[in-house]
Scaffold this motif. Structure first.
Motif, PDB file in Angstrom:
ATOM      1  N   TYR A   1      38.204  35.097  43.552  1.00 61.43           N
ATOM      2  CA  TYR A   1      37.694  36.453  43.351  1.00 61.43           C
ATOM      3  C   TYR A   1      36.513  36.488  42.374  1.00 61.43           C
ATOM      4  O   TYR A   1      36.400  35.641  41.496  1.00 61.43           O
ATOM      5  CB  TYR A   1      38.820  37.381  42.867  1.00 61.43           C
ATOM      6  N   CYS A   2      35.654  37.479  42.547  1.00 59.32           N
ATOM      7  CA  CYS A   2      34.488  37.629  41.680  1.00 59.32           C
ATOM      8  C   CYS A   2      34.949  37.899  40.241  1.00 59.32           C
ATOM      9  O   CYS A   2      36.040  38.431  40.018  1.00 59.32           O
ATOM     10  CB  CYS A   2      33.624  38.813  42.106  1.00 59.32           C
ATOM     11  N   PRO A   3      34.091  37.605  39.262  1.00 58.97           N
ATOM     12  CA  PRO A   3      34.438  37.922  37.880  1.00 58.97           C
ATOM     13  C   PRO A   3      34.700  39.423  37.742  1.00 58.97           C
ATOM     14  O   PRO A   3      33.960  40.233  38.298  1.00 58.97           O
ATOM     15  CB  PRO A   3      33.180  37.537  37.094  1.00 58.97           C
ATOM     16  N   GLY A   4      35.785  39.752  37.072  1.00 57.97           N
ATOM     17  CA  GLY A   4      36.084  41.170  36.842  1.00 57.97           C
ATOM     18  C   GLY A   4      36.817  41.845  37.986  1.00 57.97           C
ATOM     19  O   GLY A   4      37.168  43.018  37.886  1.00 57.97           O
ATOM     20  N   CYS A   5      37.047  41.123  39.044  1.00 56.07           N
ATOM     21  CA  CYS A   5      37.791  41.707  40.167  1.00 56.07           C
ATOM     22  C   CYS A   5      39.269  41.750  39.791  1.00 56.07           C
ATOM     23  O   CYS A   5      39.807  40.795  39.247  1.00 56.07           O
ATOM     24  CB  CYS A   5      37.621  40.861  41.417  1.00 56.07           C
ATOM     25  N   THR A   6      39.917  42.857  40.090  1.00 61.88           N
ATOM     26  CA  THR A   6      41.303  43.008  39.641  1.00 61.88           C
ATOM     27  C   THR A   6      42.342  42.526  40.670  1.00 61.88           C
ATOM     28  O   THR A   6      43.536  42.609  40.424  1.00 61.88           O
ATOM     29  CB  THR A   6      41.570  44.470  39.249  1.00 61.88           C
ATOM     30  N   HIS A   7      41.874  42.013  41.825  1.00 63.49           N
ATOM     31  CA  HIS A   7      42.822  41.420  42.775  1.00 63.49           C
ATOM     32  C   HIS A   7      43.711  40.385  42.076  1.00 63.49           C
ATOM     33  O   HIS A   7      44.922  40.338  42.302  1.00 63.49           O
ATOM     34  CB  HIS A   7      42.063  40.699  43.901  1.00 63.49           C
ATOM     35  N   GLY A   8      43.075  39.564  41.226  1.00 68.18           N
ATOM     36  CA  GLY A   8      43.799  38.475  40.559  1.00 68.18           C
ATOM     37  C   GLY A   8      44.934  38.981  39.686  1.00 68.18           C
ATOM     38  O   GLY A   8      46.025  38.400  39.668  1.00 68.18           O
TER      39      GLY A   8
ATOM     40  N   GLY B   1      40.452  40.709  54.441  1.00 65.93           N
ATOM     41  CA  GLY B   1      39.747  41.367  53.343  1.00 65.93           C
ATOM     42  C   GLY B   1      39.551  40.312  52.273  1.00 65.93           C
ATOM     43  O   GLY B   1      39.826  39.125  52.512  1.00 65.93           O
ATOM     44  N   CYS B   2      39.130  40.718  51.090  1.00 68.00           N
ATOM     45  CA  CYS B   2      38.914  39.714  50.043  1.00 68.00           C
ATOM     46  C   CYS B   2      40.178  38.916  49.749  1.00 68.00           C
ATOM     47  O   CYS B   2      40.113  37.763  49.370  1.00 68.00           O
ATOM     48  CB  CYS B   2      38.401  40.378  48.776  1.00 68.00           C
ATOM     49  N   SER B   3      41.331  39.544  49.935  1.00 65.46           N
ATOM     50  CA  SER B   3      42.579  38.836  49.626  1.00 65.46           C
ATOM     51  C   SER B   3      43.134  38.092  50.845  1.00 65.46           C
ATOM     52  O   SER B   3      44.318  37.776  50.895  1.00 65.46           O
ATOM     53  CB  SER B   3      43.608  39.828  49.082  1.00 65.46           C
TER      54      SER B   3
ATOM     55  N   ASN C   1      43.516  49.658  46.413  1.00 62.41           N
ATOM     56  CA  ASN C   1      42.475  50.658  46.678  1.00 62.41           C
ATOM     57  C   ASN C   1      41.308  50.433  45.719  1.00 62.41           C
ATOM     58  O   ASN C   1      41.393  50.750  44.534  1.00 62.41           O
ATOM     59  CB  ASN C   1      43.074  52.061  46.492  1.00 62.41           C
ATOM     60  N   ASN C   2      40.226  49.848  46.285  1.00 63.87           N
ATOM     61  CA  ASN C   2      39.021  49.676  45.458  1.00 63.87           C
ATOM     62  C   ASN C   2      37.861  50.499  46.005  1.00 63.87           C
ATOM     63  O   ASN C   2      36.699  50.242  45.712  1.00 63.87           O
ATOM     64  CB  ASN C   2      38.651  48.193  45.304  1.00 63.87           C
ATOM     65  N   ALA C   3      38.199  51.479  46.828  1.00 70.35           N
ATOM     66  CA  ALA C   3      37.235  52.482  47.302  1.00 70.35           C
ATOM     67  C   ALA C   3      36.047  51.888  48.065  1.00 70.35           C
ATOM     68  O   ALA C   3      35.019  52.552  48.212  1.00 70.35           O
ATOM     69  CB  ALA C   3      36.735  53.345  46.135  1.00 70.35           C
TER      70      ALA C   3
ATOM     71  N   SER D   1      41.947  49.622  41.969  1.00 70.31           N
ATOM     72  CA  SER D   1      41.444  48.294  41.649  1.00 70.31           C
ATOM     73  C   SER D   1      39.921  48.340  41.597  1.00 70.31           C
ATOM     74  O   SER D   1      39.309  49.298  42.086  1.00 70.31           O
ATOM     75  CB  SER D   1      41.937  47.349  42.747  1.00 70.31           C
ATOM     76  N   THR D   2      39.302  47.310  41.038  1.00 69.59           N
ATOM     77  CA  THR D   2      37.836  47.343  40.922  1.00 69.59           C
ATOM     78  C   THR D   2      37.161  46.373  41.885  1.00 69.59           C
ATOM     79  O   THR D   2      37.748  45.378  42.294  1.00 69.59           O
ATOM     80  CB  THR D   2      37.385  46.941  39.502  1.00 69.59           C
ATOM     81  N   CYS D   3      35.917  46.681  42.198  1.00 65.53           N
ATOM     82  CA  CYS D   3      35.090  45.758  42.960  1.00 65.53           C
ATOM     83  C   CYS D   3      33.693  45.761  42.328  1.00 65.53           C
ATOM     84  O   CYS D   3      32.758  46.359  42.861  1.00 65.53           O
ATOM     85  CB  CYS D   3      35.010  46.174  44.432  1.00 65.53           C
ATOM     86  N   PRO D   4      33.570  45.114  41.146  1.00 71.54           N
ATOM     87  CA  PRO D   4      32.278  45.142  40.453  1.00 71.54           C
ATOM     88  C   PRO D   4      31.127  44.682  41.358  1.00 71.54           C
ATOM     89  O   PRO D   4      30.038  45.250  41.304  1.00 71.54           O
ATOM     90  CB  PRO D   4      32.471  44.197  39.265  1.00 71.54           C
ATOM     91  N   THR D   5      31.394  43.688  42.174  1.00 70.43           N
ATOM     92  CA  THR D   5      30.327  43.130  43.010  1.00 70.43           C
ATOM     93  C   THR D   5      29.727  44.186  43.933  1.00 70.43           C
ATOM     94  O   THR D   5      28.508  44.369  43.961  1.00 70.43           O
ATOM     95  CB  THR D   5      30.887  41.967  43.850  1.00 70.43           C
ATOM     96  N   ASN D   6      30.574  44.867  44.663  1.00 72.21           N
ATOM     97  CA  ASN D   6      30.032  45.809  45.642  1.00 72.21           C
ATOM     98  C   ASN D   6      29.768  47.199  45.065  1.00 72.21           C
ATOM     99  O   ASN D   6      29.042  47.984  45.673  1.00 72.21           O
ATOM    100  CB  ASN D   6      30.935  45.876  46.868  1.00 72.21           C
ATOM    101  N   TRP D   7      30.354  47.477  43.915  1.00 74.66           N
ATOM    102  CA  TRP D   7      29.978  48.722  43.244  1.00 74.66           C
ATOM    103  C   TRP D   7      28.629  48.523  42.542  1.00 74.66           C
ATOM    104  O   TRP D   7      28.001  49.493  42.094  1.00 74.66           O
ATOM    105  CB  TRP D   7      31.038  49.133  42.193  1.00 74.66           C
TER     106      TRP D   7
END
Ligand SMILES: Cc1ncc(C[n+]2csc(CCOP(=O)(O)OP(=O)(O)O)c2C)c(N)n1
Ligand code: SF4
Lengths: 248, 350
Positions: free
Chosen positions: A18-25, A51-53, A121-123, A211-217
């Protein structure tokens, strides 16, 4: 390097992609901790989404079955009907669960299928590069809503927990968030309860995790947490959801 | 065992599945196969199994995917438009190498089409069922008894190769009543299912998956699948020939059409036309060898199908230019009569 907190037994040694800061982890870790605490490692079958997961099957050290996009609840139904005594969980994103897989989640919930769903839910659609999801907020920019989500054209950001909680087969639904230590604690509590509800045979259980998706946000990990708090929390209220209402 | 009972094709298929150890059935209503899920809903729970009417064919095939991965003998059934929806799950099942049985009681298409018998899903069953390099084993019964035998065998073949097997009939096979006997035709040397997801008690975990992000790995996987299909081609071809000893013309037909052709052959022979039948019982693997060899003997081939011409392409490939291959087809749910086929034969002979 000193090991601060060991990896839960129910996670493999594989490093998350996962990308840095992604909350999936974070959510993976919480699910694994719950499986460990209930001593279910050898009795759990997980269903990974698209999906990412999608690689969740590489991370959870339990029997895993990879599903097609959105169909995890159907795959989980097949597994659970063969092994009613085992713990079966699905791990799904919002594109997966709230768009392509709406029928499958609605009917699994309505049947009272004794599975536990972890709904991230990362919108946004993460894996495919930031397209609009059913959960994308009003005015939120995504690659397929470049001018911001327009409710007249794209409809409203869907409140899945409120919707599913109205179904008679849904035994437990809670919306949580992983934006703060306090909320992470609550998320773990909710995941625990969702597994307990499954084990007691009460019906369908789901935890919606904001959850967050810093990369795509398009923001930094810290800004992503702030964005979640400022924008997602007002629309997606936290708490246990019963009959369409969040219980304060 | 040994006792004959009168049964409708669809119900006989359901009973055959149960006798073959099918414990789980996931389906969705569509005419003309509804007697199968209805039968399973009556019988399976009494046998300790599970019947579940899914919310759609998409869900049903994905439930099959889960149950097959979890180690059950599992079946689903549908008819043409429903099979199109099941195709998603079937591709994943094939990709993850899981066994299951899929029944298609074919009706006319494309689109919503009609509900009368057809053979227009041949391409779908044998070539492009869904995305990716994969094949189904496809059985095409031409009587209720054969539907029973092949359904039972389908479970063993599926387990043997860890591959979905399709039993493809049509509304006539599904609806007609014939006396049937449930023979125990299973093989008992099936490989152990040590790959299933049932909770990893006392062993390393299992993962059921069809994702290979590394193209080299995916290519390796696809060639592995291909070697399996080559093995199936060597070991599982089934066909029947009749009246071929002295034949000048060979008709190639399968399923219901082959029954009608048999009547046509009687009539034609009475009029002095030396015609025989090659009936593929497996559509994949296709009996190409016997057809190719027949090309050394007969002058001409006639392929008869309830479609605008699908299997005929495989017949032409098998004949490989040695002799002409003519085609006669009715489609959209129209069933050819023996008389029409005799007329056609006369034209072919001239
Ligand atoms: C049938 C099908 N349609 C589309 C895709 C492409 N696809 C892969 S991931 C994805 C979106 C996943 O988004 P989400 O479920 O929100 O998970 P995230 O990546 O955000 O964690 C899509 C559309 C697919 N793999 N299969
Ligand atoms: S794209 Fe978004 S959801 Fe996917 S791993 Fe990166 S941050 Fe997480």
């Amino acid at each position: 390097m000193e090991k601060v907190a060991g990896r839960p037994d129910s996670l493999t040694d594989k490093e998350f992609h996962y990308c840095p800061g992604c909350t999936h982890g974070i959510v993976h870790r919480l699910v694994a901790e719950v499986i460990d605490e209930f001593d279910l490692k050898e009795e759990t079958i997980g269903v990974a989404p698209v999906g990412c997961s999608v690689l969740a099957y590489d991370y959870f050290d339990v029997d895993m079955h990879e599903a097609s996009h959105g169909r995890a609840p159907a795959v989980a139904t097949g597994i659970k009907r063969v092994h009613p005594d085992k713990a079966v969980f699905t791990y799904q994103g919002d594109g997966d669960l709230a768009s392509i897989g709406t029928a499958e989640i609605v009917h699994a919930a309505n049947r009272g299928e004794e599975i536990t769903t972890i709904f991230i839910n990362n919108a946004i659609y993460g894996m495919t590069g930031g397209q609009m999801a059913p959960t994308t907020l009003e005015g939120q920019k995504a690659t397929t809503s470049p001018y911001g989500r327009d409710l007249g054209e794209a409809g409203h950001p869907i409140k899945v927990s409120e919707m599913l909680s109205k179904l008679d087969g849904a035994a437990y639904i809670e919306r949580v968030s992983v934006d703060s230590p306090k909320n992470i604690k609550q998320t773990k509590k909710a995941i625990k309860k969702a597994f307990e509800v499954q084990q007691s045979g009460e019906g369908f259980a789901m935890v919606e995790v904001l959850s967050t998706c810093p990369t795509n946000w398009g923001v930094s990990p810290v800004e992503a947490i702030e964005w979640l708090q400022e924008n997602m929390l007002p629309h997606y209220k936290l708490g246990e959801v019963v009959d369409g209402e969040v219980q304060g | 065992m040994g006792e004959k009972v009168l049964m409708k094709g669809n119900e006989a298929i359901g009973e055959a599945a149960i006798k073959a150890g099918c414990t789980h059935f996931f389906g969705y209503p569509i005419t003309p196969q509804n007697d199968i899920p209805e039968y399973m809903s009556r019988r399976l729970p009494k046998e300790g199994g599970v019947f579940l009417q899914a919310e759609s064919e998409v869900a049903a095939s994905n439930m099959v995917y889960g149950a097959a991965g979890a180690g059950a003998r599992v079946m689903t059934s549908s008819s043409s438009p429903g099979i199109s929806l099941k195709a998603e799950g079937i591709s994943y099942i094939a990709g993850a190498e899981l066994p299951c049985v899929i029944v298609n009681i074919v009706r006319g298409g494309p689109g919503l089409g009609g509900i009368q018998p057809a053979q227009s899903d041949y391409f779908q069953a044998t070539k492009g069922m869904a995305h990716g390099d994969f094949r189904l084993v496809v059985f095409a019964p031409s009587s209720v008894q054969e539907a029973v035998d092949l359904t039972m065998e389908a479970f063993d073949v599926a387990d043997k190769y860890r591959n979905p097997v399709m039993v493809m009939g049509d509304g006539i096979i599904g609806q007609m009543m014939e006396p049937v006997e449930f023979k125990d035709i299973g093989t008992d040397d099936l490989p152990e299912k040590d790959w299933i997801t049932d909770g990893a008690e006392g062993r390393d975990r299992n993962v059921i998956n069809s994702l290979y992000l590394d193209p080299e790995k995916l290519e390796e996987h696809n060639w592995k699948l291909d070697r399996k299909y080559e093995k199936i081609k060597e070991e599982e071809v089934k066909y029947e020939t009749s009246n071929m000893e002295d034949a000048d013309v060979a008709i190639v037909a399968y399923g219901t059409t082959a029954r009608i052709v048999k009547t046509a052959i009687k009539k034609a022979r009475a009029e002095g036309i030396k015609v025989g039948l090659i009936r593929p019982i497996t559509l994949f693997p296709f009996p190409e060898k016997v057809i190719n060899e027949a090309a050394d003997q007969v002058d001409k081939f006639l392929t008869v199908e309830m479609s605008t011409g699908q299997m005929v392409e495989d017949v032409r490939l098998a004949v490989n230019g040695k002799k002409p291959v003519e085609f006669y087809g009715r489609t959209g749910g129209v069933v050819p009569t023996p008389e029409e086929i005799v007329e056609q034969l006369k034209e072919v002979v001239e």
